[in-house]
Design a protein around this motif. Structure first.
Motif: not given
Ligand code: AMP
Length: 446
Positions: A7-27
């Motif tokens: 449920g994260l919004i697009e601007p956050l998803l873009r940041s995560l893409e830049t950081l290379g986070y692909q999959t959420p960790t369990p926490v």
């Protein structure tokens, strides 16, 4: 599962893409939807599990999507952390996640001038990362108000109590609006903290992604037994033998840090130290140089090293065992992070047997012992195991004295069990935590 499905919004998803986070960790998978839904949270997660993003991402989303614009000297979300370094680190993560959002974020902590912080707060801050003491100073000087505060995060909450921040925390709570979302994060939770959470949180969701108080299982751990006075020599020997390149070393006291750094530097080894007595700029510089591999050995007290995220750190050495067993988990959590493997070696002398036993009991494992030729201790470290027992070997019967008095052989070392030279309690003393909210400062600057 992806960050988008959480449920994260697009601007956050873009940041995560830049950081290379692909999959959420369990926490993250558990915390993000709960925080977005407005729930209070009590989360126990091992260090290096991605807990910062677990609270920061949904928090930023709530700030961006909901609530009025921040007004002068106000703050809408507050993240409390125990140390200055952690404040910088958490804020840096927040800054990266918020890259594409129109939010103001900032970090305040002691040890640096308060005036620039007061100036910055004048126009209001959406998300503030703070250490408790400086936050209260700013509040008392009217540089901060909490009337707009909607979320409070306590990061490393158990450590804040350990460091004697209970009174500051109680004062901060009194100043906060009672209607707010509260998130309690910690790598480990003591029973005291659970009790505190019961008082502070409103119908919290409990997130526990790893067994309680179990040390990072990606870290290979063992101990080397040695006499106390030979620890520096053993450290240098192991360092040369193992060709150690980047090591974070924990010592118990500030003096201990300084003495080891001095010894290493005297041998031409590229070492530096951080502890609570050093100015903040010096601590940060030493840490930055260590992260950039410009410093090979960084020696630290627990407070200075709490929560540091150092990429691919291969080795942690406990030059001294920690007084509080849970700190062992935090210390070794500096290595083996985010799925990589690491090693943690502890140099243990006879005096520390009770600390060792408490660590083994807490982590539910008997640490493998390795003795180093030429460094076998004269003062034997009694056997321990995960049950909390310290096993005392029976004394060997004394041989009758050789006749002839002074002319006899002086082979004491052979038949007096050297373990007896350092008296050791057969049972472990309980490893204590500070009673919740009613104690004053304890060890603010170890
Ligand atoms: P933390 O436990 O919050 O200190 O995070 C440990 C490290 O894992 C940090 O360097 C984060 O940048 C990284 N990290 C956190 N979440 C993820 C993820 N979902 N994928 C990859 N790396 C992550």
């Amino acid at each position: 599962m992806t960050f988008a499905t959480l449920g994260l919004i697009e601007p956050l998803l873009r940041s995560l893409e830049t950081l290379g986070y692909q999959t959420p960790t369990p926490v993250q998978a558990q915390a993000i939807p709960a925080v977005l839904a407005g729930r209070d949270l009590m989360a126990a997660a091992q260090t290096g599990t991605g807990k910062t993003a677990g609270f920061a991402l949904p928090l930023l989303q709530l700030l961006a999507m909901e609530g009025p614009k921040v007004t002068a000297n106000s703050v809408r979300a507050l993240i409390l952390v125990p140390t200055r370094e952690l404040a910088e680190q958490v804020h840096e993560a927040v800054r990266q996640y918020a890259e594409n959002l129109p939010l103001r974020t900032y970090a305040v902590y002691g040890g640096v001038s308060i005036n620039p912080q007061m100036m910055k707060l004048r126009s209001g801050v959406d998300l503030l990362v703070a250490t408790p003491g400086r936050l209260l100073d700013l509040f008392r000087q009217n540089a901060l108000k909490f009337n707009q505060l909607q979320t409070l995060v306590l990061d490393e909450a158990d450590r804040m109590l350990d460091l004697g921040f209970s009174e500051e925390l109680a004062n901060i709570y009194r100043a906060l609006p009672s209607r707010r979302q509260t998130l309690l994060f910690s790598a480990t939770f003591s029973d005291d903290i659970r009790l505190l959470a019961g008082q502070m949180l409103n119908d919290p969701l409990t997130v526990e992604v790893s067994p309680r108080n179990v040390a990072a299982n990606t870290v290979k751990q063992w101990i080397v037994t040695v006499d106390k006075k030979r620890k520096p020599e053993l450290f240098v020997h192991l360092m040369r033998k193992g060709k150690w390149k980047q090591v974070l070393v924990f010592a118990k006291t500030r003096n201990g840090v300084d003495a080891l750094v001095e010894k290493l530097q005297g041998l031409g080894i590229n070492a530096d130290g951080i502890h609570g007595d050093k100015p903040q700029a010096t601590r940060q510089r030493a840490l930055d140089r260590f992260k950039a591999s410009e410093v090979q050995i960084l020696v630290a007290t627990d407070v200075a090293a709490r929560g540091l995220d150092i990429e691919d750190l291969p080795l942690v050495v406990n030059f001294d065992l920690p007084i509080v067993a849970e700190d062992y988990i935090h210390r070794i959590g500096r290595t083996g992070r985010a799925g990589s493997t690491g090693e943690a070696i502890s140099l243990v002398c006879a005096d520390e047997v009770n600390l060792l036993s408490a660590i083994e009991m807490l982590t539910r494992q008997t640490l493998k012992r390795q003795s180093e030729p030429d460094f076998e201790p004269e003062h034997r470290v009694p056997d321990t195991d995960a049950s909390g027992q310290v096993v005392k070997k029976p004394k060997k019967p004394k041989k009758p004295k050789a006749s002839g008095g002074g002319g006899g052989k002086r082979n004491l070392g052979k038949w007096v069990d050297s373990g007896e030279a350092a008296p050791v309690e057969p049972s472990i003393k309980p490893v204590r935590k500070v009673p919740v909210f009613n104690t004053g400062p304890r060890k603010r600057k170890p």
